[in-house]
Design an enzyme around this catalytic site. Structure first.
Site, mmCIF file in Angstrom:
data_model
loop_
_atom_site.group_PDB
_atom_site.id
_atom_site.type_symbol
_atom_site.label_atom_id
_atom_site.label_comp_id
_atom_site.label_asym_id
_atom_site.label_seq_id
_atom_site.Cartn_x
_atom_site.Cartn_y
_atom_site.Cartn_z
ATOM 1 N N THR A 137 0.921 -1.256 0.157
ATOM 2 C CA THR A 137 -0.043 -0.102 0.090
ATOM 3 C C THR A 137 0.888 1.075 -0.197
ATOM 4 O O THR A 137 2.020 1.365 0.522
ATOM 5 C CB THR A 137 -0.905 -0.005 1.027
ATOM 6 O OG1 THR A 137 -1.673 1.297 1.457
ATOM 7 C CG2 THR A 137 -0.056 -0.066 2.598
ATOM 8 N N ASP A 138 0.383 2.434 -0.502
ATOM 9 C CA ASP A 138 1.116 3.692 -0.476
ATOM 10 C C ASP A 138 1.043 3.943 1.084
ATOM 11 O O ASP A 138 2.041 5.217 1.222
ATOM 12 C CB ASP A 138 0.399 4.467 -1.430
ATOM 13 C CG ASP A 138 -0.851 5.108 -1.043
ATOM 14 O OD1 ASP A 138 -1.615 4.127 -0.242
ATOM 15 O OD2 ASP A 138 -1.598 5.724 -1.921
ATOM 16 N N GLU A 139 0.158 3.674 1.800
ATOM 17 C CA GLU A 139 0.284 4.181 3.187
ATOM 18 C C GLU A 139 1.615 3.898 3.996
ATOM 19 O O GLU A 139 1.735 4.410 4.987
ATOM 20 C CB GLU A 139 -0.878 3.513 4.056
ATOM 21 C CG GLU A 139 -2.508 3.993 3.314
ATOM 22 C CD GLU A 139 -3.510 3.578 4.396
ATOM 23 O OE1 GLU A 139 -3.604 3.590 5.452
ATOM 24 O OE2 GLU A 139 -4.593 3.063 3.737
ATOM 25 N N TYR A 142 -2.121 -0.556 10.883
ATOM 26 C CA TYR A 142 -2.174 -1.229 9.645
ATOM 27 C C TYR A 142 -1.052 -1.052 8.634
ATOM 28 O O TYR A 142 -0.457 -1.901 8.440
ATOM 29 C CB TYR A 142 -3.400 -0.516 8.787
ATOM 30 C CG TYR A 142 -3.621 -0.886 7.459
ATOM 31 C CD1 TYR A 142 -3.343 -2.220 6.818
ATOM 32 C CD2 TYR A 142 -3.736 0.149 6.512
ATOM 33 C CE1 TYR A 142 -3.526 -2.438 5.544
ATOM 34 C CE2 TYR A 142 -3.504 -0.084 5.032
ATOM 35 C CZ TYR A 142 -3.520 -1.353 4.543
ATOM 36 O OH TYR A 142 -3.200 -1.770 3.168
ATOM 37 N N LYS A 170 1.952 -3.596 7.339
ATOM 38 C CA LYS A 170 2.337 -3.747 5.886
ATOM 39 C C LYS A 170 3.728 -3.208 5.643
ATOM 40 O O LYS A 170 4.630 -4.069 4.861
ATOM 41 C CB LYS A 170 1.351 -2.739 4.959
ATOM 42 C CG LYS A 170 0.024 -3.445 5.002
ATOM 43 C CD LYS A 170 -0.330 -4.860 4.392
ATOM 44 C CE LYS A 170 -0.034 -4.770 3.184
ATOM 45 N NZ LYS A 170 -0.540 -6.044 2.527
#
Length: 363
Positions: free
Chosen positions: A153-155, A178, A182
């Site tokens: 994810t870009d997060e 979260y 990741k």
């Protein structure tokens, strides 16, 4: 540029190479699996999913009659079961979607995110390593083309200000349980590539939207609130910005990276469709006003015409999410330049398809 090829991959009477797709009953996975099965009849696509609240086999009905599709209900945290499945199917590739992914849930209950996203990813990597390699930097004969692809994810990159883009060299700075889980999983993937020589790739994608998405996520939640006449909750001022990509465009990017990406590399996947949350919600409301108008209000306008309510009247602002990242935006020029990938949907066309799908589901 490497092109993946697997021993035994054939549609003409020979045994199909088995590809493991984890989390294929979730939102992105249940869009990817039918696409991948149709695009690659030379593979046996084995969809492994735990079937938590976010998994829905009804979203995979189009796969049930396909000769190159199998479903297995299992937990990626169960390493002995994974080892048995690797031995049974002799997987020649892994595409790893399975993850706990809702930020709000990670704030309320982070343990499940650490278990699934970190230890689950480790279990899969270890099983792939033992199946495909005889030792560090030693690939077994017949397994030279096997690849492990990690959906990230870009997060993991944290938060941006008003300007700038995340590139593949941006430092990791996760701000939620979260995204931290990741980021941890990505680091384990990297370690298996660098230490053991496992053929891995990673993709970091911006916010997905489209059919089959769980109602806990923003766009389906807004649609549901509108159709049920409930308040539409918007965090803070609604000015947090996200880059949006239609889910099938993400699926085509994963396909390209899995088959043609360079081993050990990561690729950003973006839609180049930046919107703040409040603007997004207004666009959804406008589409629903057109496609499924609200019942007429009592009373008339100053001109004497009967008035329709707008779904935008349901917008309400609520307390902001803890640690809410302000802005995400993706530089995906590496993917576009190296692999020639381009998204097919604009946000306008993709959002219309998405709203239409949820309206059909509601009817």
């Amino acid at each position: 540029m490497a092109t993946m090829s697997f021993a035994g991959a054939s549609t003409q009477g020979q045994k199909r190479a088995a590809i493991l797709v984890t989390g294929g009953a979730g939102f992105i996975g249940s869009n990817f699996v039918p696409y991948f099965c149709q695009q690659h009849p030379e593979y046996l696509v084995v969809n492994l999913d735990k079937l938590t609240y976010a998994g829905n086999l009804e979203h995979l009905q189009e796969c049930e009659a396909l000769p190159n599709y199998n479903f297995v209900q299992a937990d990626i945290c169960d390493q002995p079961r994974l080892r048995a499945l690797f031995a049974q199917y002799d997987f020649k590739g892994v595409i790893h979607f399975a993850a706990e992914s809702h930020v709000d849930n990670s704030i309320e209950g982070p343990q499940a995110f650490m278990d699934s996203n970190i230890m689950g990813t480790f279990n899969l990597l270890q099983c792939a390593y033992l199946q495909w390699m005889s030792g560090p930097q030693q690939v077994k004969q017949g397994y030279e083309g096997c690849r492990f692809h990690q959906i990230s994810t870009d997060e993991v990159y944290g938060s941006l200000g008003d300007t700038g883009l995340f590139s593949e060299t941006s430092p990791y700075a996760p701000n939620s349980p979260y995204s931290a889980s990741k980021a941890s999983a990505d680091m384990i993937v990297r370690a298996y590539n660098r230490t053991y020589g496992l053929n891995t790739t990673i993709s970091h994608c911006s916010n997905n939207y489209g059919p089959k998405q769980h109602v806990e996520k923003l766009i389906p939640k807004v649609i549901r609130c509108c159709l049920e006449g409930k308040p539409i909750p918007i965090y803070g001022t609604g000015k947090n910005v996200r880059d949006w990509i239609y889910v099938l465009d993400h699926c085509t990017a994963v396909d390209e990276i899995f088959h043609h990406g360079r081993a050990g590399e990561s690729y950003n996947v973006g839609g180049h469709q930046e919107l703040d949350n409040l603007t997004l919600v207004h666009q959804i409301c406008s589409l629903l006003d057109e496609m499924c108008p609200r019942p007429k209000q009592h009373g008339k306008s100053e001109s004497g015409e009967q008035m329709n309510s707008s779904y935008a009247d349901l917008i309400t602002f609520v307390q902001d999410r803890a640690g809410h990242d302000f802005r995400y935006a993706i530089d995906d020029s590496k993917l576009r330049t190296e692999l020639g990938w381009q998204p097919q949907e604009t946000f306008t066309s993709g959002l219309r398809k998405t709203v239409a799908w949820f309206l059909a589901e509601k009817s």
